[in-house]
Structures are given as structure tokens and as C-alpha cells.
Design a protein around this motif. Structure first.
Motif, PDB file in Angstrom:
ATOM      1  N   LEU A 135      -0.108 -16.753  13.996  1.00  0.00           N
ATOM      2  CA  LEU A 135      -1.158 -17.772  13.902  1.00  0.00           C
ATOM      3  C   LEU A 135      -2.466 -17.155  13.412  1.00  0.00           C
ATOM      4  N   ILE A 136      -2.788 -15.969  13.917  1.00  0.00           N
ATOM      5  CA  ILE A 136      -4.008 -15.275  13.494  1.00  0.00           C
ATOM      6  C   ILE A 136      -3.955 -14.949  12.007  1.00  0.00           C
ATOM      7  N   LEU A 137      -2.812 -14.416  11.566  1.00  0.00           N
ATOM      8  CA  LEU A 137      -2.678 -14.065  10.149  1.00  0.00           C
ATOM      9  C   LEU A 137      -2.798 -15.305   9.260  1.00  0.00           C
ATOM     10  N   PHE A 138      -2.168 -16.406   9.698  1.00  0.00           N
ATOM     11  CA  PHE A 138      -2.168 -17.613   8.868  1.00  0.00           C
ATOM     12  C   PHE A 138      -3.552 -18.245   8.787  1.00  0.00           C
ATOM     13  N   VAL A 139      -4.147 -18.552   9.947  1.00  0.00           N
ATOM     14  CA  VAL A 139      -5.442 -19.242   9.913  1.00  0.00           C
ATOM     15  C   VAL A 139      -6.531 -18.334   9.362  1.00  0.00           C
ATOM     16  N   GLY A 140      -6.386 -17.016   9.562  1.00  0.00           N
ATOM     17  CA  GLY A 140      -7.353 -16.092   8.988  1.00  0.00           C
ATOM     18  C   GLY A 140      -7.310 -16.112   7.473  1.00  0.00           C
ATOM     19  N   SER A 141      -6.115 -16.082   6.909  1.00  0.00           N
ATOM     20  CA  SER A 141      -5.990 -16.124   5.452  1.00  0.00           C
ATOM     21  C   SER A 141      -6.455 -17.471   4.907  1.00  0.00           C
ATOM     22  N   GLY A 293     -13.617 -17.522  19.991  1.00  0.00           N
ATOM     23  CA  GLY A 293     -12.627 -18.389  20.623  1.00  0.00           C
ATOM     24  C   GLY A 293     -12.510 -18.200  22.117  1.00  0.00           C
ATOM     25  N   SER A 294     -12.984 -17.066  22.625  1.00  0.00           N
ATOM     26  CA  SER A 294     -12.884 -16.802  24.067  1.00  0.00           C
ATOM     27  C   SER A 294     -14.010 -17.452  24.865  1.00  0.00           C
ATOM     28  N   ILE A 295     -15.032 -17.961  24.171  1.00  0.00           N
ATOM     29  CA  ILE A 295     -16.136 -18.638  24.868  1.00  0.00           C
ATOM     30  C   ILE A 295     -15.629 -19.946  25.466  1.00  0.00           C
ATOM     31  N   THR A 296     -15.825 -20.120  26.748  1.00  0.00           N
ATOM     32  CA  THR A 296     -15.307 -21.294  27.469  1.00  0.00           C
ATOM     33  C   THR A 296     -16.454 -22.163  27.961  1.00  0.00           C
ATOM     34  N   ILE A 297     -16.355 -23.461  27.740  1.00  0.00           N
ATOM     35  CA  ILE A 297     -17.405 -24.408  28.125  1.00  0.00           C
ATOM     36  C   ILE A 297     -16.837 -25.384  29.161  1.00  0.00           C
ATOM     37  N   PRO A 298     -17.386 -25.433  30.374  1.00  0.00           N
ATOM     38  CA  PRO A 298     -16.919 -26.387  31.394  1.00  0.00           C
ATOM     39  C   PRO A 298     -17.180 -27.820  30.953  1.00  0.00           C
ATOM     40  N   LEU A 299     -16.253 -28.706  31.290  1.00  0.00           N
ATOM     41  CA  LEU A 299     -16.382 -30.112  30.909  1.00  0.00           C
ATOM     42  C   LEU A 299     -16.633 -31.034  32.092  1.00  0.00           C
ATOM     43  N   SER A 300     -16.803 -30.471  33.270  1.00  0.00           N
ATOM     44  CA  SER A 300     -17.035 -31.297  34.459  1.00  0.00           C
ATOM     45  C   SER A 300     -17.965 -30.564  35.417  1.00  0.00           C
ATOM     46  N   THR A 313      -7.790 -19.143  20.114  1.00  0.00           N
ATOM     47  CA  THR A 313      -7.477 -18.197  19.036  1.00  0.00           C
ATOM     48  C   THR A 313      -7.574 -18.854  17.669  1.00  0.00           C
ATOM     49  N   THR A 314      -6.973 -20.033  17.537  1.00  0.00           N
ATOM     50  CA  THR A 314      -6.927 -20.690  16.232  1.00  0.00           C
ATOM     51  C   THR A 314      -8.309 -21.084  15.732  1.00  0.00           C
ATOM     52  N   GLY A 315      -9.036 -21.828  16.546  1.00  0.00           N
ATOM     53  CA  GLY A 315     -10.337 -22.326  16.121  1.00  0.00           C
ATOM     54  C   GLY A 315     -11.339 -21.222  15.860  1.00  0.00           C
ATOM     55  N   GLY A 316     -11.379 -20.235  16.760  1.00  0.00           N
ATOM     56  CA  GLY A 316     -12.340 -19.151  16.603  1.00  0.00           C
ATOM     57  C   GLY A 316     -12.088 -18.324  15.356  1.00  0.00           C
ATOM     58  N   VAL A 317     -10.829 -17.940  15.140  1.00  0.00           N
ATOM     59  CA  VAL A 317     -10.492 -17.122  13.973  1.00  0.00           C
ATOM     60  C   VAL A 317     -10.703 -17.904  12.680  1.00  0.00           C
ATOM     61  N   LEU A 318     -10.333 -19.173  12.667  1.00  0.00           N
ATOM     62  CA  LEU A 318     -10.514 -19.994  11.465  1.00  0.00           C
ATOM     63  C   LEU A 318     -11.984 -20.082  11.084  1.00  0.00           C
ATOM     64  N   ILE A 319     -12.842 -20.359  12.049  1.00  0.00           N
ATOM     65  CA  ILE A 319     -14.263 -20.534  11.753  1.00  0.00           C
ATOM     66  C   ILE A 319     -14.888 -19.231  11.249  1.00  0.00           C
ATOM     67  N   MET A 320     -14.600 -18.102  11.906  1.00  0.00           N
ATOM     68  CA  MET A 320     -15.211 -16.845  11.487  1.00  0.00           C
ATOM     69  C   MET A 320     -14.688 -16.387  10.122  1.00  0.00           C
ATOM     70  N   CYS A 321     -13.422 -16.627   9.835  1.00  0.00           N
ATOM     71  CA  CYS A 321     -12.888 -16.262   8.520  1.00  0.00           C
ATOM     72  C   CYS A 321     -13.461 -17.164   7.424  1.00  0.00           C
ATOM     73  N   LEU A 322     -13.741 -18.418   7.767  1.00  0.00           N
ATOM     74  CA  LEU A 322     -14.436 -19.293   6.817  1.00  0.00           C
ATOM     75  C   LEU A 322     -15.822 -18.741   6.503  1.00  0.00           C
ATOM     76  N   VAL A 323     -16.528 -18.287   7.539  1.00  0.00           N
ATOM     77  CA  VAL A 323     -17.879 -17.742   7.353  1.00  0.00           C
ATOM     78  C   VAL A 323     -17.830 -16.465   6.514  1.00  0.00           C
ATOM     79  N   PHE A 324     -16.910 -15.551   6.840  1.00  0.00           N
ATOM     80  CA  PHE A 324     -16.787 -14.307   6.085  1.00  0.00           C
ATOM     81  C   PHE A 324     -16.399 -14.599   4.631  1.00  0.00           C
ATOM     82  N   GLY A 325     -15.461 -15.531   4.434  1.00  0.00           N
ATOM     83  CA  GLY A 325     -15.057 -15.887   3.083  1.00  0.00           C
ATOM     84  C   GLY A 325     -16.183 -16.515   2.292  1.00  0.00           C
ATOM     85  N   HIS A 326     -17.044 -17.265   2.986  1.00  0.00           N
ATOM     86  CA  HIS A 326     -18.191 -17.888   2.323  1.00  0.00           C
ATOM     87  C   HIS A 326     -19.243 -16.855   1.939  1.00  0.00           C
ATOM     88  N   LEU A 327     -19.519 -15.915   2.825  1.00  0.00           N
ATOM     89  CA  LEU A 327     -20.561 -14.917   2.564  1.00  0.00           C
ATOM     90  C   LEU A 327     -20.166 -13.967   1.428  1.00  0.00           C
TER      91      LEU A 327
END
Length: 462
Positions: A135-141, A293-300, A313-327
């Protein structure tokens, strides 16, 4: 003559794939009849296999790459232009997971997967790392592929992606609520599990488990396991069949997709590269993504003891790889990942993800069906199929007829809204362009948040 040779070769490989899968399925059925095992008997035997003195690690890799090889053979079967592609790995992995719950203890090689342990901790040890690494390899790429155009595309279509994400998740949730009202004996816990499986959302499944009474975890797991296989295969087939049914001109659709999404070629030669493939920036982006992705936010009001949200894992890696790819660079340091590296990591990562998800899913599916049985299995599968199909068509009609989006933009957004990693891989192959990854990446985070909330609210409100 050349075309005839190609057709003969394709026929030969198709026959080999069908025979291999039929033999495995037959082995599963025969083993279940001859030597049925009780639920929870299967994980992995520590130590060595006495017959060949092979280590468990050796057997793991043999079986893993056997699943990948057979999966690609199955996925290569072409029926009027429609193939399973990498999703073939998922189906073969489910078969192997099922097989490892019923095989006799004296079968060479595969008996390394047997132990008396109802916790299934070792199965998770085997499949989860492969699944997570894949999953890391896929969403990162995907992040690096979509990064250069992502923010421009997001700014142009921000409202569109939000609406599509909301429509897709809400329509699936509405089906789940209707199913809950029609079958009150199964409860919202079961149907929230079905919803997470139909949308192939592990975070949604985890959110449902956290919100429910611990004694009801098994029925959530059953719903998820019943709906997940069709959730994977259904979206893969949808993105292939829809363009064929509409008889679209794919060359024209690719041109429409690229309008306004072109970028100027970057000159990376003036930046420092520590190696030629781009593994350094890829690894750095993944590390930053895992931390995010490890940052946790309470909802209650219960704080961290109650329901929480994280990008995972998915959301965090995807967002940071988008940022790195953009820069593209940081100072004088190049962040370029070469095209070849991105393509190989994307395909291999998808194969590993489906291998892990399918193997563990096969074990869980057999375990849960044996435990519950009866009509609930049929209800879960049919309800899950509807929860997969309705959101896809809802997203398609909204994107095409109300928002007037190009087809590939719409399909890319639908794969993101359905949180379907395999379908994006298939769509890239079908469309022959990686530009669809931008629409996926734009809709995915919205859908991720909404499906987590939907699975939790179903349990707390119903």
C-alpha cells in the motif's frame, strides 16, 4: 502470421491460467470434504517443515510469489477486452487463504501454514506487512505521479471533487441504512461492516469496531469480509466496462483529460541527486507520510479513549508524496523520482497489497462464514454488492450529466471516492495515461474522512 502467433500465445496462457485456478479451487473443495477442520485451527507453524527442511520464511516467499504469478495469469484472461488485471492476484490470494484453513497437516510446503491458534496472530504477521508495504509503495508512487499537476487540478475542480466524494459515500451509506431497517435482526454493526467492505475501507472498518461494543466485533468482521471481495472486483470491472458500453473514443478522452493539466518540463539537472532512481526522496516522503498519518484526533468528549480519526498509512503517505511530487526539489536537493521507478513501485506495490489483503481476507471469510452461516451470508454479499454498485453509478451520473466532467476525470474521481486502490491501477492501464491519478488523489481524502464518519454514525445513531 505474427498476429496468429500472438493469438496462439494468448490462448495458451489463458488455458494455463484457467487450469491452474481450477486445480487450486478443486483442491480447496476436495480438502474441505475429505478433511474438514474446525474454525480457528490455522495460522502458521513456527520452525521448519520436516519433509523438506524448508524454513517458514522460505515457504512464505515461495507461496507469496506463486500467488503473484498465478494471479497475473488469471488477470491476463481477456474476455472481449475485459480483464481482471492485478485483481487476479487478489482472487488467487483469497483461494490460498481459504486453502490454508482446510489443508491436512501432512501436505508438503503448505503445511507450514498450520498451527493450533485461534488468534490468527501469525496470519496477520504474514499478510499485514506485505499488504502495508504494498500500500505504501502504491500510494506513494501515485502521489509522485499526480503531484506536479495535483494542486492546479484541485484548485480548478475543488468543489466538484467534494461533491462527488459526498455523493458516493452518502449513496452507499443510504443503502446501508435501508438494509439495516429491512433486517433489524442483524443490526447496524453488521451493516456498517458491510459498508466498509463494499467501499474497501480498512479505516472505516476500524472506526466501526471502535464505536461498537467489543462483543459485536465478530459480526462487523463478517460483514466486512463478505462485502470486500466484490468491493475490489466490482470497481475494477466497472472502470473497464463503462467505457466499452458507452463506446467512447479513448484518444479523445485522454485529450480532454489533459486540457488545462499540462505542466512545463522540469530541469532537474541543476539539482543534486544522490542516486539516479529517486529512492531517497521516495523514502523521505514515505517517512514524513507515516508521521503525518500517525497523528490521531479524538472525535468525542472521551478523548483518546473514544472514537478517533487519523489519516493512517494510506492518507498520510499519499498527501506527503503529493507535496514532494509538487515541489520537485528542496533547495538544491532534487526530489525527482524517475518514471520507471514510479511505474515499477506502483505495479509491484499493488500486487503486494492485493496479496496480503486477499490472503488474510480468505482466512477471515471462511472463519466468519463457518461461525455464522445461513441467510446472513447471502444478505451480506448481496447488500455489499448493491453498496458497491449504487455509489459508482451515482458518481458517474453526477459527474457526466450534472458536472459535465470528461469521462476519465469522472472515473478517476469515482475510484478515489470508492477508496479503491486496485481500480485506479486498472484505470491507468485502460486509459493508458497516469493523469487519472490526480482525480483519484483529489477525491480520496474526502471519501476517507466521510466513510470513517459514516461507519461510526451508523452504529451510534441507529
Amino acid at each position: 502470421m505474427e498476429n496468429q502467433n500472438k493469438k496462439s500465445s494468448r490462448l495458451l496462457w489463458t488455458i494455463i491460467a484457467i487450469v491452474a485456478v481450477v486445480l487450486i479451487a478443486g483442491w480447496c473443495i476436495a480438502s474441505a470434504i475429505i478433511n474438514p477442520k474446525s474454525v480457528g485451527d490455522v495460522v502458521v507453524k513456527e520452525g521448519v517443515v520436516n519433509v523438506f527442511n524448508f524454513s517458514t520464511t522460505f515457504v512464505l516467499f515461495v507461496v507469496a510469489f506463486l500467488i503473484i504469478a498465478l494471479g497475473y495469469l488469471l488477470g491476463s484472461i481477456d474476455i472481449k477486452g475485459v480483464t481482471l488485471g492485478t485483481a487476479g492476484v487478489f482472487l488467487v490470494a483469497i483461494l490460498f487463504g481459504f486453502l490454508c484453513t482446510i489443508i491436512p497437516e501432512n501436505v508438503p510446503l503448505l503445511n507450514a501454514f498450520l498451527i493450533k491458534d485461534t488468534s490468527h496472530t501469525v496470519v496477520k504477521y504474514l499478510s499485514s506487512p506485505l499488504q502495508n508495504i504494498g500500500l505504501i509503495l502504491f500510494v506513494g508512487s501515485v502521489g509522485f505521479i499526480a503531484g506536479p499537476n495535483f494542486f492546479k487540478d484541485l484548485a480548478r475542480n475543488f468543489k466538484t471533487y467534494i461533491v462527488l466524494g459526498i455523493v458516493i459515500i452518502l449513496s452507499g451509506t443510504l443503502v446501508a441504512v435501508i438494509c439495516t431497517l429491512l433486517t433489524p435482526e442483524y443490526g447496524p454493526e453488521f451493516w456498517s461492516g458491510v459498508l466498509s467492505g463494499a467501499l474497501t475501507s480498512t479505516p472505516g472498518f476500524s472506526a466501526a469496531v471502535d464505536a461498537a461494543d467489543p462483543s459485536l466485533k465478530s459480526i462487523i468482521t463478517l460483514g466486512h469480509a463478505l462485502a470486500y471481495p466484490f468491493g475490489v472486483v466490482g470497481v475494477v470491472l466497472f472502470v473497464q466496462l463503462l467505457p466499452k458500453l458507452l463506446k467512447v473514443d479513448m484518444d479523445k478522452e485522454r485529450e480532454l483529460l489533459k486540457i488545462g493539466a499540462t505542466e512545463h518540463a522540469r530541469d532537474y539537472s541543476k539539482y543534486f541527486k544522490c542516486e539516479p532512481f529517486g529512492f531517497m526522496p521516495f523514502g523521505l516522503a514515505v517517512i514524513c507520510g507515516l508521521l503525518l498519518g500517525s497523528i490521531t484526533i479524538p472525535l468525542s468528549g472521551e478523548g483518546y479513549n473514544g472514537p478517533c480519526f487519523s489519516l493512517g498509512t494510506t492518507g498520510g503517505v499519499l498527501i506527503m508524496c503529493l507535496v514532494f511530487g509538487h515541489l520537485g526539489h528542496i533547495g538544491k536537493i532534487s526530489l525527482e523520482v524517475t518514471e520507471g521507478t514510479k511505474k515499477v513501485l506502483r505495479e509491484f506495490g499493488l500486487a503486494l497489497f492485493l496479496l496480503g489483503a486477499g490472503f488474510e481476507g480468505g482466512v477471515a471469510l471462511v472463519e466468519q462464514i463457518r461461525a455464522f452461516g445461513g441467510a446472513i451470508v447471502a444478505w451480506g454479499f448481496i447488500g455489499g454488492a448493491v453498496m458497491t454498485i449504487v455509489p459508482m453509478f451515482a458518481g458517474f451520473f453526477i459527474s457526466k450529466y450534472l458536472m459535465k466532467l470528461p469521462l476519465l476525470n469522472g472515473l478517476g474521481s469515482i475510484t478515489g471516492g470508492m477508496t479503491s486502490t486496485p481500480a485506479l491501477g486498472t484505470l491507468i492501464h485502460v486509459s493508458k495515461t497516469e493523469d487519472v491519478a490526480s482525480a483519484y488523489a483529489s477525491t480520496y481524502p474526502i471519501a476517507l474522512v466521510l466513510v470513517v464518519l459514516a461507519c461510526q454514525l451508523m452504529i451510534t445513531l441507529l
